[in-house]
Design a protein around this motif. Structure first.
Motif, PDB file in Angstrom:
ATOM      1  N   THR A   1      69.574  67.608  88.529  1.00  7.06           N
ATOM      2  CA  THR A   1      68.483  67.783  87.566  1.00  7.06           C
ATOM      3  C   THR A   1      67.354  66.811  87.839  1.00  7.06           C
ATOM      4  N   LYS A   2      67.680  65.690  88.466  1.00 10.14           N
ATOM      5  CA  LYS A   2      66.649  64.686  88.667  1.00 10.14           C
ATOM      6  C   LYS A   2      67.051  63.700  89.754  1.00 10.14           C
ATOM      7  N   ALA A   3      66.062  62.972  90.260  1.00  9.34           N
ATOM      8  CA  ALA A   3      66.343  62.073  91.380  1.00  9.34           C
ATOM      9  C   ALA A   3      66.827  60.708  90.908  1.00  9.34           C
ATOM     10  N   TYR A   4      67.895  60.676  90.106  1.00  5.78           N
ATOM     11  CA  TYR A   4      68.442  59.391  89.675  1.00  5.78           C
ATOM     12  C   TYR A   4      69.470  58.845  90.666  1.00  5.78           C
TER      13      TYR A   4
ATOM     14  N   ASP B   1      59.673  67.585  85.337  1.00  9.45           N
ATOM     15  CA  ASP B   1      59.868  67.404  83.902  1.00  9.45           C
ATOM     16  C   ASP B   1      59.212  68.565  83.158  1.00  9.45           C
ATOM     17  N   ILE B   2      59.849  68.993  82.079  1.00  8.31           N
ATOM     18  CA  ILE B   2      59.241  70.004  81.212  1.00  8.31           C
ATOM     19  C   ILE B   2      58.849  69.309  79.911  1.00  8.31           C
ATOM     20  N   TYR B   3      57.608  69.447  79.515  1.00 11.44           N
ATOM     21  CA  TYR B   3      57.095  68.783  78.319  1.00 11.44           C
ATOM     22  C   TYR B   3      56.673  69.865  77.332  1.00 11.44           C
ATOM     23  N   ILE B   4      57.292  69.854  76.169  1.00 13.00           N
ATOM     24  CA  ILE B   4      56.996  70.897  75.177  1.00 13.00           C
ATOM     25  C   ILE B   4      56.296  70.266  73.979  1.00 13.00           C
ATOM     26  N   GLN B   5      55.169  70.856  73.576  1.00 13.84           N
ATOM     27  CA  GLN B   5      54.478  70.387  72.372  1.00 13.84           C
ATOM     28  C   GLN B   5      54.291  71.558  71.420  1.00 13.84           C
TER      29      GLN B   5
ATOM     30  N   ASP C   1      75.977  39.794  78.410  1.00 10.21           N
ATOM     31  CA  ASP C   1      76.351  39.759  79.835  1.00 10.21           C
ATOM     32  C   ASP C   1      75.443  40.686  80.636  1.00 10.21           C
ATOM     33  N   GLU C   2      75.099  41.815  80.021  1.00 12.65           N
ATOM     34  CA  GLU C   2      74.230  42.797  80.680  1.00 12.65           C
ATOM     35  C   GLU C   2      73.387  43.484  79.598  1.00 12.65           C
ATOM     36  N   VAL C   3      72.164  43.843  79.961  1.00 12.19           N
ATOM     37  CA  VAL C   3      71.313  44.629  79.060  1.00 12.19           C
ATOM     38  C   VAL C   3      70.641  45.707  79.903  1.00 12.19           C
ATOM     39  N   PHE C   4      70.546  46.909  79.345  1.00 12.29           N
ATOM     40  CA  PHE C   4      69.763  47.939  80.030  1.00 12.29           C
ATOM     41  C   PHE C   4      69.057  48.814  79.016  1.00 12.29           C
ATOM     42  N   ILE C   5      68.007  49.501  79.481  1.00 13.93           N
ATOM     43  CA  ILE C   5      67.304  50.455  78.621  1.00 13.93           C
ATOM     44  C   ILE C   5      67.544  51.861  79.161  1.00 13.93           C
ATOM     45  N   THR C   6      67.370  52.845  78.300  1.00 16.17           N
ATOM     46  CA  THR C   6      67.548  54.237  78.732  1.00 16.17           C
ATOM     47  C   THR C   6      66.392  55.097  78.235  1.00 16.17           C
ATOM     48  N   SER C   7      66.023  56.067  79.060  1.00 18.17           N
ATOM     49  CA  SER C   7      65.103  57.128  78.631  1.00 18.17           C
ATOM     50  C   SER C   7      65.171  58.235  79.667  1.00 18.17           C
ATOM     51  N   THR C   8      64.642  59.381  79.307  1.00 18.57           N
ATOM     52  CA  THR C   8      64.651  60.503  80.248  1.00 18.57           C
ATOM     53  C   THR C   8      63.900  60.124  81.521  1.00 18.57           C
TER      54      THR C   8
ATOM     55  N   ARG D   1      58.047  61.251  86.913  1.00 22.49           N
ATOM     56  CA  ARG D   1      57.549  59.942  87.345  1.00 22.49           C
ATOM     57  C   ARG D   1      58.665  59.205  88.062  1.00 22.49           C
ATOM     58  N   GLN D   2      58.346  58.546  89.126  1.00 20.89           N
ATOM     59  CA  GLN D   2      59.378  57.831  89.874  1.00 20.89           C
ATOM     60  C   GLN D   2      59.329  56.344  89.546  1.00 20.89           C
ATOM     61  N   THR D   3      60.475  55.780  89.224  1.00 20.36           N
ATOM     62  CA  THR D   3      60.559  54.333  89.039  1.00 20.36           C
ATOM     63  C   THR D   3      60.964  53.737  90.380  1.00 20.36           C
ATOM     64  N   PRO D   4      60.268  52.684  90.852  1.00 19.57           N
ATOM     65  CA  PRO D   4      60.614  52.130  92.155  1.00 19.57           C
ATOM     66  C   PRO D   4      62.073  51.668  92.205  1.00 19.57           C
ATOM     67  N   GLU D   5      62.730  51.928  93.322  1.00 20.05           N
ATOM     68  CA  GLU D   5      64.152  51.579  93.492  1.00 20.05           C
ATOM     69  C   GLU D   5      64.402  50.093  93.230  1.00 20.05           C
ATOM     70  N   GLU D   6      63.397  49.289  93.556  1.00 18.46           N
ATOM     71  CA  GLU D   6      63.514  47.840  93.370  1.00 18.46           C
ATOM     72  C   GLU D   6      63.796  47.482  91.902  1.00 18.46           C
ATOM     73  N   ALA D   7      63.195  48.247  90.991  1.00 16.00           N
ATOM     74  CA  ALA D   7      63.386  47.965  89.558  1.00 16.00           C
ATOM     75  C   ALA D   7      64.843  48.167  89.153  1.00 16.00           C
TER      76      ALA D   7
END
Ligand SMILES: Cc1ncc(COP(=O)(O)O)c(C=O)c1O
Length: 195
Positions: free
Chosen positions: A191-194, A1-5, A148-155, A32-38
């Motif tokens: 770009t990422k391990a999704y 991840d690149i974090y710019i401030q 029927d379904e709900v999900f959240i999104t973020s980088t 950061r890795q989110t566990p596959e189980e989630a």
């Protein structure tokens, strides 16, 4: 991840814009890795009042209400707080919120009440490509709990299913979420391990 401030620069603290060069800090971190189980099971969430910009008696930087909401959710075993303002869902403490009802994709409109994330925009484009009907429309807590379904999104998490809102369990069959997650993975491949 690149974090710019970016800051306005180093100067005496008097609330005015300083006449000095701006400062840029760029850090590169491991994502950061989110566990596959989630992703398989979905996450529990807690509905909380959206208190951002509402507590002027607290002298603090702006992210504090988001942190307090996330911590309150964590203290009840939840991974995300979903915020409600004036009776409508705004967004998560660090994510945007989507719901699917009767094959239509709903998300809070991109007004000044939410941070309309880059992942949100990408997911909406994925939905368009897949000819999924989209409604950017305010959602009530009961609409979300009845979805029927709900999900959240973020980088950081990509597209993460929600399995529970407060005490309400959502269906575990999530065909639209799965299709969108797949499309989003293809879009961000490399770009990422999704994947
Ligand atoms: C309040 C809030 N909403 C939404 C998002 C999602 O934004 P993005 O998809 O650009 O990561 C974030 C990300 O940190 C956030 O803090």
């Amino acid at each position: 991840d690149i974090y710019i401030q970016v800051t306005r620069g180093i100067a005496p603290r008097n609330h005015l814009f300083p006449d000095v060069p701006a400062q840029l800090a760029l850090t590169i971190r491991h994502p950061r890795q989110t566990p596959e189980e989630a992703y398989e099971k979905g996450i529990s969430t807690l509905l909380l009042e959206d208190e951002r910009w509402a507590n002027c008696y607290i002298k603090s930087l702006n992210l504090l209400p988001n942190l307090l909401a996330k911590q309150a959710a964590a203290s009840k075993g939840c991974k995300e707080a979903i915020l409600v303002k004036d009776g409508y869902i705004t967004e998560g403490s660090s994510s945007n919120v989507f719901a699917i009802k009767d094959n239509v994709l709903f998300t809070t409109p991109a007004t000044r009440k939410i941070l309309s994330g880059i992942t949100r925009a990408n997911v909406l484009e994925c939905a368009q490509e897949q000819a999924i009907q989209i409604r950017e429309q305010n959602m009530t807590p009961s609409f979300l709990k009845d979805a029927d379904e709900v999900f959240i999104t973020s980088t950081s998490v990509g597209l993460l299913p929600v399995s529970k809102i407060d005490e309400v369990k959502l269906p575990t069959f999530r065909p639209v979420t799965v299709a969108l997650k797949h499309a989003y993975s293809l879009r961000t491949a490399g770009t990422k391990a999704y994947q």
